[in-house]
Design a protein around this motif. Structure first.
Motif, PDB file in Angstrom:
ATOM      1  N   ILE A 236      32.257  98.073  47.450  1.00 49.78           N
ATOM      2  CA  ILE A 236      33.685  97.399  46.688  1.00 49.78           C
ATOM      3  C   ILE A 236      34.118  97.433  45.371  1.00 49.78           C
ATOM      4  O   ILE A 236      33.773  96.891  44.323  1.00 49.78           O
ATOM      5  CB  ILE A 236      33.520  95.007  46.817  1.00 49.78           C
ATOM      6  CG1 ILE A 236      33.055  94.930  47.905  1.00 49.78           C
ATOM      7  CG2 ILE A 236      34.562  95.273  45.555  1.00 49.78           C
ATOM      8  CD1 ILE A 236      32.713  93.267  48.425  1.00 49.78           C
TER       9      ILE A 236
ATOM     10  N   VAL B 237      38.597  96.359  45.879  1.00 49.30           N
ATOM     11  CA  VAL B 237      39.737  95.167  45.491  1.00 49.30           C
ATOM     12  C   VAL B 237      41.839  94.883  45.558  1.00 49.30           C
ATOM     13  O   VAL B 237      42.069  94.347  45.911  1.00 49.30           O
ATOM     14  CB  VAL B 237      39.402  94.178  44.014  1.00 49.30           C
ATOM     15  CG1 VAL B 237      39.930  93.186  43.545  1.00 49.30           C
ATOM     16  CG2 VAL B 237      37.805  94.170  43.762  1.00 49.30           C
ATOM     17  N   LEU B 238      42.126  96.224  44.946  1.00 54.47           N
ATOM     18  CA  LEU B 238      43.311  96.244  44.726  1.00 54.47           C
ATOM     19  C   LEU B 238      43.873  96.075  46.312  1.00 54.47           C
ATOM     20  O   LEU B 238      44.773  95.425  46.690  1.00 54.47           O
ATOM     21  CB  LEU B 238      44.021  97.179  43.838  1.00 54.47           C
ATOM     22  CG  LEU B 238      43.947  97.578  42.491  1.00 54.47           C
ATOM     23  CD1 LEU B 238      44.413  98.918  42.037  1.00 54.47           C
ATOM     24  CD2 LEU B 238      44.336  96.678  42.307  1.00 54.47           C
TER      25      LEU B 238
ATOM     26  N   VAL C 296      43.164  92.567  47.856  1.00 54.82           N
ATOM     27  CA  VAL C 296      44.441  91.755  47.136  1.00 54.82           C
ATOM     28  C   VAL C 296      45.507  91.709  47.311  1.00 54.82           C
ATOM     29  O   VAL C 296      46.220  90.928  48.297  1.00 54.82           O
ATOM     30  CB  VAL C 296      43.925  92.348  45.422  1.00 54.82           C
ATOM     31  CG1 VAL C 296      44.944  90.974  44.706  1.00 54.82           C
ATOM     32  CG2 VAL C 296      43.154  90.450  45.082  1.00 54.82           C
TER      33      VAL C 296
ATOM     34  N   VAL D 187      47.436  89.719  50.404  1.00 55.11           N
ATOM     35  CA  VAL D 187      47.393  88.047  50.345  1.00 55.11           C
ATOM     36  C   VAL D 187      49.429  88.058  50.013  1.00 55.11           C
ATOM     37  O   VAL D 187      50.238  88.647  49.196  1.00 55.11           O
ATOM     38  CB  VAL D 187      47.078  88.206  48.581  1.00 55.11           C
ATOM     39  CG1 VAL D 187      47.858  86.278  48.759  1.00 55.11           C
ATOM     40  CG2 VAL D 187      45.453  88.025  48.838  1.00 55.11           C
ATOM     41  N   LYS D 188      49.852  87.470  50.553  1.00 53.90           N
ATOM     42  CA  LYS D 188      51.670  87.493  51.736  1.00 53.90           C
ATOM     43  C   LYS D 188      51.656  86.578  51.525  1.00 53.90           C
ATOM     44  O   LYS D 188      53.144  86.217  51.095  1.00 53.90           O
ATOM     45  CB  LYS D 188      51.861  88.392  52.905  1.00 53.90           C
ATOM     46  CG  LYS D 188      51.404  89.668  52.840  1.00 53.90           C
ATOM     47  CD  LYS D 188      52.190  90.359  52.350  1.00 53.90           C
ATOM     48  CE  LYS D 188      51.492  92.137  52.120  1.00 53.90           C
ATOM     49  NZ  LYS D 188      51.496  92.722  51.400  1.00 53.90           N
ATOM     50  N   ALA D 189      51.342  85.013  51.501  1.00 57.51           N
ATOM     51  CA  ALA D 189      51.277  83.662  51.714  1.00 57.51           C
ATOM     52  C   ALA D 189      50.627  83.014  50.652  1.00 57.51           C
ATOM     53  O   ALA D 189      51.841  82.030  50.915  1.00 57.51           O
ATOM     54  CB  ALA D 189      51.150  83.613  53.250  1.00 57.51           C
ATOM     55  N   GLY D 190      49.931  83.491  50.339  1.00 52.89           N
ATOM     56  CA  GLY D 190      49.234  82.301  49.242  1.00 52.89           C
ATOM     57  C   GLY D 190      48.383  81.473  50.410  1.00 52.89           C
ATOM     58  O   GLY D 190      47.720  80.399  50.082  1.00 52.89           O
ATOM     59  N   LYS D 191      47.764  82.294  51.444  1.00 54.28           N
ATOM     60  CA  LYS D 191      47.528  80.445  52.214  1.00 54.28           C
ATOM     61  C   LYS D 191      46.245  81.127  52.458  1.00 54.28           C
ATOM     62  O   LYS D 191      45.275  81.371  52.755  1.00 54.28           O
ATOM     63  CB  LYS D 191      48.088  80.649  53.846  1.00 54.28           C
ATOM     64  CG  LYS D 191      46.976  79.572  54.474  1.00 54.28           C
ATOM     65  CD  LYS D 191      47.834  79.584  55.670  1.00 54.28           C
ATOM     66  CE  LYS D 191      47.471  77.948  56.383  1.00 54.28           C
ATOM     67  NZ  LYS D 191      48.086  77.675  57.832  1.00 54.28           N
ATOM     68  N   ILE D 192      45.806  79.534  51.663  1.00 54.40           N
ATOM     69  CA  ILE D 192      44.065  79.487  51.929  1.00 54.40           C
ATOM     70  C   ILE D 192      42.878  79.099  53.189  1.00 54.40           C
ATOM     71  O   ILE D 192      43.496  77.620  53.303  1.00 54.40           O
ATOM     72  CB  ILE D 192      43.146  78.746  50.398  1.00 54.40           C
ATOM     73  CG1 ILE D 192      43.878  80.068  49.322  1.00 54.40           C
ATOM     74  CG2 ILE D 192      41.734  79.413  50.260  1.00 54.40           C
ATOM     75  CD1 ILE D 192      43.738  79.401  48.275  1.00 54.40           C
TER      76      ILE D 192
ATOM     77  N   LEU E 244      34.940  90.649  47.389  1.00 58.25           N
ATOM     78  CA  LEU E 244      36.579  90.469  47.144  1.00 58.25           C
ATOM     79  C   LEU E 244      36.613  92.295  47.545  1.00 58.25           C
ATOM     80  O   LEU E 244      36.662  92.676  47.249  1.00 58.25           O
ATOM     81  CB  LEU E 244      36.985  90.113  45.995  1.00 58.25           C
ATOM     82  CG  LEU E 244      37.035  88.834  45.143  1.00 58.25           C
ATOM     83  CD1 LEU E 244      35.456  89.072  44.472  1.00 58.25           C
ATOM     84  CD2 LEU E 244      38.117  88.619  44.932  1.00 58.25           C
TER      85      LEU E 244
ATOM     86  N   LEU F  82      42.094  88.500  52.840  1.00 59.07           N
ATOM     87  CA  LEU F  82      41.516  88.987  51.560  1.00 59.07           C
ATOM     88  C   LEU F  82      40.008  88.444  51.772  1.00 59.07           C
ATOM     89  O   LEU F  82      40.920  86.565  51.794  1.00 59.07           O
ATOM     90  CB  LEU F  82      42.421  88.297  50.178  1.00 59.07           C
ATOM     91  CG  LEU F  82      41.754  88.737  49.299  1.00 59.07           C
ATOM     92  CD1 LEU F  82      40.418  89.269  48.656  1.00 59.07           C
ATOM     93  CD2 LEU F  82      42.121  87.500  47.693  1.00 59.07           C
TER      94      LEU F  82
ATOM     95  N   VAL G 144      37.143  86.030  50.734  1.00 60.48           N
ATOM     96  CA  VAL G 144      36.458  86.239  49.420  1.00 60.48           C
ATOM     97  C   VAL G 144      35.291  85.300  49.315  1.00 60.48           C
ATOM     98  O   VAL G 144      34.840  84.098  49.817  1.00 60.48           O
ATOM     99  CB  VAL G 144      37.188  85.459  48.285  1.00 60.48           C
ATOM    100  CG1 VAL G 144      36.947  85.124  47.065  1.00 60.48           C
ATOM    101  CG2 VAL G 144      38.884  85.850  47.870  1.00 60.48           C
TER     102      VAL G 144
ATOM    103  N   LEU H 192      36.389  82.159  51.324  1.00 57.59           N
ATOM    104  CA  LEU H 192      37.080  82.013  52.003  1.00 57.59           C
ATOM    105  C   LEU H 192      38.256  83.386  52.336  1.00 57.59           C
ATOM    106  O   LEU H 192      37.747  84.563  52.463  1.00 57.59           O
ATOM    107  CB  LEU H 192      38.466  82.020  50.750  1.00 57.59           C
ATOM    108  CG  LEU H 192      37.790  80.726  50.278  1.00 57.59           C
ATOM    109  CD1 LEU H 192      38.095  80.425  48.215  1.00 57.59           C
ATOM    110  CD2 LEU H 192      37.571  79.030  50.597  1.00 57.59           C
TER     111      LEU H 192
ATOM    112  N   ILE I 242      41.952  84.642  52.831  1.00 53.94           N
ATOM    113  CA  ILE I 242      43.150  84.251  52.447  1.00 53.94           C
ATOM    114  C   ILE I 242      44.226  84.786  52.745  1.00 53.94           C
ATOM    115  O   ILE I 242      44.488  86.357  52.706  1.00 53.94           O
ATOM    116  CB  ILE I 242      42.963  84.371  50.631  1.00 53.94           C
ATOM    117  CG1 ILE I 242      42.098  83.725  49.769  1.00 53.94           C
ATOM    118  CG2 ILE I 242      44.639  84.296  49.824  1.00 53.94           C
ATOM    119  CD1 ILE I 242      41.414  83.482  48.850  1.00 53.94           C
TER     120      ILE I 242
END
Lengths: 325, 325, 325, 325
Positions: free
Chosen positions: B45, B50-51, B54, B57-62, B165, B303, B305, B322, B324
């Protein structure tokens, strides 16, 4: 402003005839999240907020901003932390692959030792209710009668809080004062906060709802000296707490044991910032951080990650907070 | 391939004259991370990883993919979990603001109960060394003699593992088989894994070093029936474990208590996948997930986590994993 | 008699206007030991009583009448018991004498698991006071407000109880009924007690103030079957409890988890014998004994020894009760 | 004599070729109690010994000679002691009798904190065996391999020790020296012991097999100053320990944390008296007593009572030691 807050508190505690009931009182139901809400200001962390926060990651660099948990770290009051290794190894199987395995055994106030995140059930107030009874009232009007059990909180347990993936802002007060650490018992003023933000090229209007506001006092340098660390830390008071509320922060945090100045300059108040933030507004609070590396890198804005462990009925959570840029 | 692995294990356990010492042996020093490394495959990692993660993540849904911790949840062997609320409330201050506060007290094998993440110090093997002694050897050749203490591991404690992550991939085996859950004792084959990936529109070449590979067996539906949950879960065996190693995964995970099939079809082996992954390759393992919502949403890539709590010297960590998107 | 007792209880709980205050109420101050006493009926154990009891030792034979503490033993409710061995060994010193040493780590409700002795702070009642408040009231009128803290009872902790070296009397009810054990839910009657004493060649007048009265129901044969052991044990009810009070016993004991019949035949009452004995009269209660060997030897009268461990603020104590003849 | 002892120890630790095996070695099988015995010198407590001891009770007066257990008491090394009150109250039943009930929750090294009784599994030695292996060997030749588990000792657990009801003898060394306490690091000599006995009107020939020998150093006056209490206490050394063995004592005890002088004047030895007494001879040891009242009353001879709690697999026991006259 400050006087008004103190007056409200005194008013409540004096038990004058108020109409407050379980359904309505001075800080409940919560105007933002409604009656019954148990997630508090973690509700600010919507998909849009997650996207905003994730968008701050440009370099993929992870900062560890929490402490390691170990016996001998500073503990508040009479709390306990012990970790044991049973067996050494715990298991050994007489199979051809001769496997050995280890466990660890921990006991202590797990959500309130070391780097700790205060959940909505951590802080309340004894309130005289309209029916004449005195009740412990918490965030959103939940009462001790509803919450208490011998085996964890029945309401406002940490499992109700959403994961904290949000925009983090460091407010470097020690840097602003050009000191390794703020002095003991120093109450950070709103002017200090504004000065620190300005030094960082930020202004109040750059703060947005749901942000995690982390205050650097420089106090973590005493982490390895528990007696000193635990005595009279600098921190914010009610003035800044009310400003935090107005900023609609999801949470605060700092590099000392309570985020707020200890003791409060007003000797009639114990931990009033905890009440202002957690109890009245559901704004959560992570304590015992270490923010030195962030400050050295002038990392003022970042993706903040903290995932409260869902120990059912717990008042808080241990964990591993991160700042990512 | 499988035979070769078993042979190696038997060879080691039979104590034939090998030149293995603390410095060099069949799985140490680690070819990727070098002698002395204690972070294992969490080293994958990097900032770039990490980039990459990250960027998913397109919708921000967890998605919450871990379980809540509570008394009565399934526990392995003789482990313990108890949470108590001292006092109710724990503190009450006689100040004008009449503050009350709560703690919780927890005891148990904190890194090895509930949703649990196995660190590099969790699993080892009794090995006959060149000097004639038998030693417990772990990831990267660390020995019990170096690691064991009554108060936590001196080496390979969970505090050495980097925050996870990374890019997560769900491999939905129950979905592929069109079953609510794989049958008890079923060993997932490599053909199953490839079939599941294909159903998801993925192929082996879509997997990249450092990914977290999460296997859905559908077993979490028995979470509330501890006796059933704890008995003979389906899972991967050595065949798939070796494929995981070849994929250079940072970690695996699943919705049962050990990720690997239990018991192993070869009755002479106990938890050989744990050795293959954790001990030999430092590939970490999160257990007791719940992957139903991810599967329902066909959320195959995300993503991931997980931030192992740095309990110094612990073998594993509780937490709140999580996904995401 | 029974009706009167129940009436009192109902009267109290209905909150009718009584003059009870912290200073005086239906069961306080204690008429025998006076206001402020925290030792309860252990006060009967005077030097003369010790001499009387010691005088019963004729053969020097010691009977173990308690159970061994181990994980898996029957536990009430959600209680916990775990014992771990840290390290194995815990310590090893690199001195010429190469000493190794071991500890054990225990967690649990230590005074309320296994063979357990209920102290005066274990049982109370919610009582409507003259000032309109409802308070938890315990032995001798001590209130929850005086007693409760997060870290042990401030009053009526087990450390206030005198060591129990007294005359013990076995009342063998299973023997009297010629059964291996009394049936589940059976409430022992006063006639049963008198019959059992008569069978043993004893009468009521042979009992003397300060005696420890141990009831054998035969229930310990289910000790290794926790589910059965914990369900609906036979035992004494309020009728016999009041007779115990009249006998001026220092304590009672039995071979089940609560000494009293469970549940009480009156469904409106939960553990009323505990209130009658411990709360109202300070008569202590040891549970989870094993009395089989005493019964086999017709050992009806003996020196009873139990030394409550002085865990400050505890509600009870583990220990090792003995009968010596 | 002393030299010989040290030589034996060095000889063993040097690993010279000895014929010792699990079956036979320098201190095993125990010549008095035979191979397989796990009760050690508690075997001296026969019915006759009980009768002798009970016969010493003339006044019925009970002396408390143990300490109360509470957080903040002196602890050895990294041990833990915490007591919590869950709930306050733990239970409240909505029945007509409105019963409330309390538990307490304890965690810690329960047999090795506060007034503590060292069982036969507490102390051992690393020994080079005839087969070339190095093993931890304990009382009567039991080895770590036989004893160790993650969940308590499989052999030599405290549950094997008989209740200690025996003749107790106070040896008042501080009184003999006419000091409130012996100086730090002072090793009590055999001449001191004989002088103290003579002052009390006793001689060596008055001691009998199975007696409990309690040494008063006056050190308990520092109990409330943990740092001082834990540092360099006076105590017996190997000279007196060998004399204790020759006296055939069942146990020793004292008013400091280890009974033996700390550190040993020979810097190459750590706790050699523990090995001499517990490991080689099964002579048990109760620590952290308070013997002031006995000394004030010149109570040199008494019925000693200590009932080790049978926590299965524990290395020691808490409890409430008594002296009765």
């Amino acid at each position: 402003m400050r006087i008004a807050v103190a007056s409200t508190i005194v008013l409540l505690s004096a038990g004058t005839t108020l109409a407050q009931t379980r359904e309505a009182g001075p800080w409940w139901p919560n105007p933002a999240w409604g009656a019954g809400d148990q997630a508090g200001a973690s509700n600010w962390i919507t998909p849009d907020k997650v996207l905003e926060a994730v968008g701050l990651v440009k370099a993929g660099k992870i900062y560890e901003i929490g402490q390691v948990y170990e016996k001998g770290m500073p503990l508040f009051g009479r709390r306990t932390y012990a970790l044991l290794s049973p067996g050494s190894p715990t298991y050994a199987f007489p199979t051809a692959n001769r496997i050995v395995a280890n466990d660890e055994f921990v006991c202590g106030e797990i959500g309130q030792v070391g780097t700790q995140f205060d959940g909505p059930g951590h802080i309340g107030m004894k309130v005289k209710m309209a029916d004449g009874s005195t009740q412990d009232v918490y965030y959103n009007g939940f009462t001790g009668a509803e919450m208490y059990s011998a085996y964890g909180l029945q309401k406002l347990g940490i499992e109700n809080v959403k994961p904290m993936l949000t925009r983090g802002i460091l407010i470097d007060l020690a840097g602003y004062k050009n000191l390794p650490n703020l002095p003991a018992r120093y109450e950070v003023t709103l002017a200090d906060v504004r000065g620190a933000l300005a030094r960082q090229g930020l202004s109040e209007s750059d703060l947005r709802p749901g942000d995690a506001l982390l205050f650097r006092y420089g106090w973590s340098r005493f982490w390895t000296e528990p007696a000193k660390y635990n005595t009279d830390p600098p921190g914010i008071g009610l003035e800044v707490a009310r400003w935090v509320v107005a900023r609609k922060a999801s949470m605060v945090g700092s590099d000392q044991s309570g985020t707020e100045v200890g003791p409060n300059p007003d000797p009639s108040l114990a931990f009033p910032v905890h009440q202002e933030l957690i109890m009245k507004n559901g704004i959560l609070n992570i304590e015992n951080l270490t923010l030195e590396e962030l400050a050295r890198d002038a990392a003022w804005e970042f993706l903040f990650v903290f995932t409260p462990v869902r120990f059912k009925g717990a008042t808080g959570s241990p964990g591993r907070p991160l700042a990512i840029r």
